[in-house]
Design an enzyme around this catalytic site. Structure first.
Site, PDB file in Angstrom:
ATOM      1  CG  HIS A 257     -25.842 -48.430  44.881  1.00  0.00           C
ATOM      2  ND1 HIS A 257     -24.897 -47.678  44.245  1.00  0.00           N
ATOM      3  CD2 HIS A 257     -25.551 -48.382  46.203  1.00  0.00           C
ATOM      4  CE1 HIS A 257     -24.042 -47.219  45.134  1.00  0.00           C
ATOM      5  NE2 HIS A 257     -24.404 -47.627  46.335  1.00  0.00           N
ATOM      6  N   PRO A 258     -27.937 -45.804  43.861  1.00  0.00           N
ATOM      7  CG  PRO A 258     -27.855 -43.992  45.324  1.00  0.00           C
ATOM      8  CD  PRO A 258     -27.747 -45.486  45.273  1.00  0.00           C
ATOM      9  CB  CYS A 259     -23.436 -45.571  41.803  1.00  0.00           C
ATOM     10  SG  CYS A 259     -23.822 -47.177  41.121  1.00  0.00           S
ATOM     11  CE  LYS A 260     -22.498 -46.777  35.881  1.00  0.00           C
ATOM     12  NZ  LYS A 260     -21.797 -47.266  37.064  1.00  0.00           N
ATOM     13  CG  HIS A 261     -30.308 -43.201  40.572  1.00  0.00           C
ATOM     14  ND1 HIS A 261     -30.137 -44.475  40.093  1.00  0.00           N
ATOM     15  CD2 HIS A 261     -31.221 -43.292  41.571  1.00  0.00           C
ATOM     16  CE1 HIS A 261     -30.916 -45.291  40.777  1.00  0.00           C
ATOM     17  NE2 HIS A 261     -31.586 -44.611  41.682  1.00  0.00           N
TER      18      HIS A 261
END
Lengths: 370, 323
Positions: A280-284
């Protein structure tokens, strides 16, 4: 519930505007154009990566039709990430590795610590890929709830119950038939004897230790996530018999910090029906920002030094060459006052290093070969 | 002299293939079990160095089909070779079980042999056959691949053993060969030292007579794109290539110099080439050979394989994974 959530994500993705302005150094996010530029660089430098067009009906119009997402197939994964869990005893096994070539900037060679040297895997069997316990819902209030959650997470077992469903091979109709008359002497035994060779078959390895090493392979896809404005990674795994992995088995290859939090099974955006594991890219963006800052400092320094000396340093690392280069042109940088720093073309190379930390045993980061 | 042993193909079915087959079954094929043309691909054999033990681990002799396999003109990954075949999807598990596999197999093998005998055409040598049954309600797929290979009698022998290609070819020659294959990746090719320069010339196997006309026999080399990662056994496609050469050019092919091409990247430093080389000797070529090639299942028996995609496709089970 999950279906509704996916619908919501789809709508959110649809409504969110396409990022126009590039500020990848400020916040770690990139525009679709930059994604394409970085992808072009990656596929050029590392031909194991290729562009795919995916299902045309799912094509994103802000990306070129034939450059919808990046894919690399058959990425090997020799061990399970669960076997990398680090204990105090392992510190003794640390080794200092020196990659310095003596002429590195400032004359100081960098030492790296290699951990896990020579470790044998222990929790490494398909029989115990770990059960995924229900994680309590987050709604509710107060510290009490938090406590409950943390203890629940602590209880997540990596070596717990058996997977109920490794494919029921008993169900396969008994179809052994006398189809081939000759005992085919010219067919190599499927498990080649390892004795005389240095190459051994994946299914053969470490049998001596009673510890079957399973060479899994992964297809890794990188898409552009319009809402988070970062690349997003997708994983499709196969076991040593090339049977698709089930989610619990995929989670074995994700580092414990992420397995039950950021990696989930989602619908792959460039196919109508395909499901794949996704980080999941929320912290990328924030992680990428940090990584880029760190690397950028190094690149800027390198470029400054280069301009000062004005010489063509033959020992430059490829990372610091101009991205337009094909690895051979060492043109001096333009004479402007501000050094350029890291170019956005490297974004995906850095991104892969980040992904490699989430899936430490899947060798996605082929860039270390240089 | 030791008998040459060949590494059989291992089928790798990407989940996208089953998704596409499902769609095709529901929207196009419906109850038809007619055979559908399929385009698979394979690439060079790979090994990976295990960083813990330093050993080279072989990664399988993969034969890949995906959703794009139904599209005849799909683009291939770099350094991959096309194989044409058919898939036959049955409506019930009983039809799948009771299918006349012997007839299907000999039909495919006959096509290979006919293309050799009648047309002297090497393009059909890597034909394959796939039979499937899709249990759509349970997201379960039963399948069985066959890679027909013509059996040589007597078997091929190898002088000494398989050696590294660099013992026979210079770096420049291998580099030039890599360049040729990068420009157009072909499953089978002929190699001779370049007429001008340090490189090599390559040609399709159909040009055997003209291409090797004035070349000394110890400079004639047969090359093929080798999916096998094992150092001492070449990949399955070589079998049909040998059968082709033996049948079409019986007088000059009792001894063959064979190059198993396995390098998708040029060697970084000299001596890192993975390709193998060997000199093979075969017996007389007589009549139509028999064929073998049904894939074995994970238990090592001749039998169908199953792919259970329920954990990745069944909505109710996916909901359980959702956090």
């Amino acid at each position: 519930m999950h279906a509704i959530q996916q619908q919501y994500w789809a709508v959110r993705d649809y409504l969110s505007p396409v990022l126009k302005e590039s500020k990848f150094k400020e916040h770690g996010r990139i525009t679709p154009e930059e994604f394409v530029a970085a992808g072009d660089f990656l596929t050029y430098k590392f031909p194991v990566w290729t562009w795919e067009k995916g299902d045309p009906s799912k094509a994103r119009d802000y990306l070129p039709a034939d450059k919808q997402y990046l894919v690399t197939r058959g990425v090997p994964c020799l061990r399970r990430a669960t076997s990398l869990a680090y204990t105090d005893a392992d510190e003794d096994a640390e080794r200092l590795l020196s990659f310095g070539d003596g002429s590195a900037a400032g004359g100081e060679a960098e030492d790296w610590v290699e951990t896990h040297a020579g470790r044998q895997s222990n929790a490494d069997s398909a029989a115990n890929p770990g059960s995924i316990d229900d994680i309590p819902d987050l709604d509710g209030d107060g510290a009490h709830e938090d406590e409950g959650l943390s203890s629940a997470v602590g209880n997540l077992s990596l070596s717990g119950a058996k997977v109920p469903d490794t494919p029921h091979l008993d169900d396969i109709p008994d179809m052994e038939e006398d189809l081939e008359d000759d005992d085919d002497a010219a067919a190599a035994p499927s498990k080649a004897a390892p004795s005389s060779n240095t190459v051994i078959d994946g299914s053969e390895i470490e049998v001596a230790n009673g510890n079957l090493l399973q060479v899994r392979t992964y297809d890794v896809m990188i898409t552009y996530d319009k809402y988070y404005q970062t690349p997003r990674t997708w994983l499709l795994g196969y076991d040593e018999n090339r049977t698709p992995l089930i989610p619990a088995q995929i989670f074995q290859d994700v580092s414990a910090d992420h397995a039950f939090k950021t990696v989930t099974i989602e619908t792959f955006p460039h196919s109508g029906t395909l499901q794949a594991a996704s980080v999941h890219p929320c912290k990328h963006a924030s992680v990428m920002k940090k990584l880029i800052e760190r690397m950028n400092a190094g690149v800027v320094e390198e470029q400054k030094a280069q301009r000062k000396s004005g010489s063509k340093d033959a020992k430059k690392k490829w990372m610091f060459r101009r991205a337009s280069g094909n690895g051979k042109d060492d043109k001096p940088l333009p004479d402007d006052e501000d050094v350029e720093g890291m170019r956005v073309d490297f974004y995906l190379v850095v991104f892969l290093k980040f992904i490699a930390s989430i899936v430490p045993t899947i060798e996605v980061d082929s860039t270390t070969a240089f | 002299m030791p008998v040459v042993q060949f590494t059989q193909f291992s089928s790798l079915v990407q989940p996208t293939f089953w998704h596409e087959l499902t769609r095709l079954k529901l929207e196009v094929l419906k109850l038809s079990d007619a055979s559908v043309p399929l385009t698979a691909h394979y690439s060079a054999g790979r090994t990976i160095k295990d960083r813990n033990t330093g050993q080279e681990v072989a990664l399988g002799c993969n034969f890949t089909v995906g959703s794009e396999s139904f599209d005849e003109k799909h683009s291939l990954p770099p350094f991959a070779v096309v194989a044409k075949g058919i898939v036959k999807n049955y409506n019930t598990i009983d039809e799948f079980k009771n299918a006349d596999k012997r007839a299907l197999f000999s039909q495919a093998a006959d096509e290979i042999w006919d293309s050799i005998e009648k047309d002297h055409d090497a393009s059909a040598l890597n034909r394959f056959l796939l039979i499937t049954f899709a249990d759509l309600k349970k997201y379960k797929y039963y399948y069985w691949f066959a890679f027909p290979a013509l059996v040589a009698h007597p078997l091929w022998d190898i002088e000494d053993d398989w050696k590294e290609a660099k013992e026979q070819f210079t770096d420049k020659q291998l580099l030039s060969l890599h360049g040729h294959l990068e420009a157009s990746t072909t499953p089978y090719f002929l190699v001779r030292p370049a007429v001008a320069g340090d490189g090599v010339d390559i040609a399709p196997v159909e040009d055997y007579t003209s291409f090797f006309a004035n070349v000394p026999t110890d400079s004639q080399t047969i090359g093929f794109f080798d999916p096998s990662p094992h150092p001492s056994s070449p990949g399955w496609p070589l079998r049909n290539l040998l059968a082709y050469l033996r049948a079409v050019h019986p007088t000059t092919t009792s001894t063959l110099r064979v190059l198993c091409w396995r390098d998708t990247e040029p060697a970084h430093e000299s001596g890192q080439w993975k390709s193998r080389f060997g000199v093979l000797t075969g017996g007389p070529a007589e009549g139509k050979p028999s064929a073998v090639g049904w894939e074995k299942n994970p238990q090592g028996k001749l039998g169908a394989r199953a792919a259970d995609l329920a954990p990745m496709m069944d909505p109710t089970r996916l909901a359980d994974q959702a956090v």
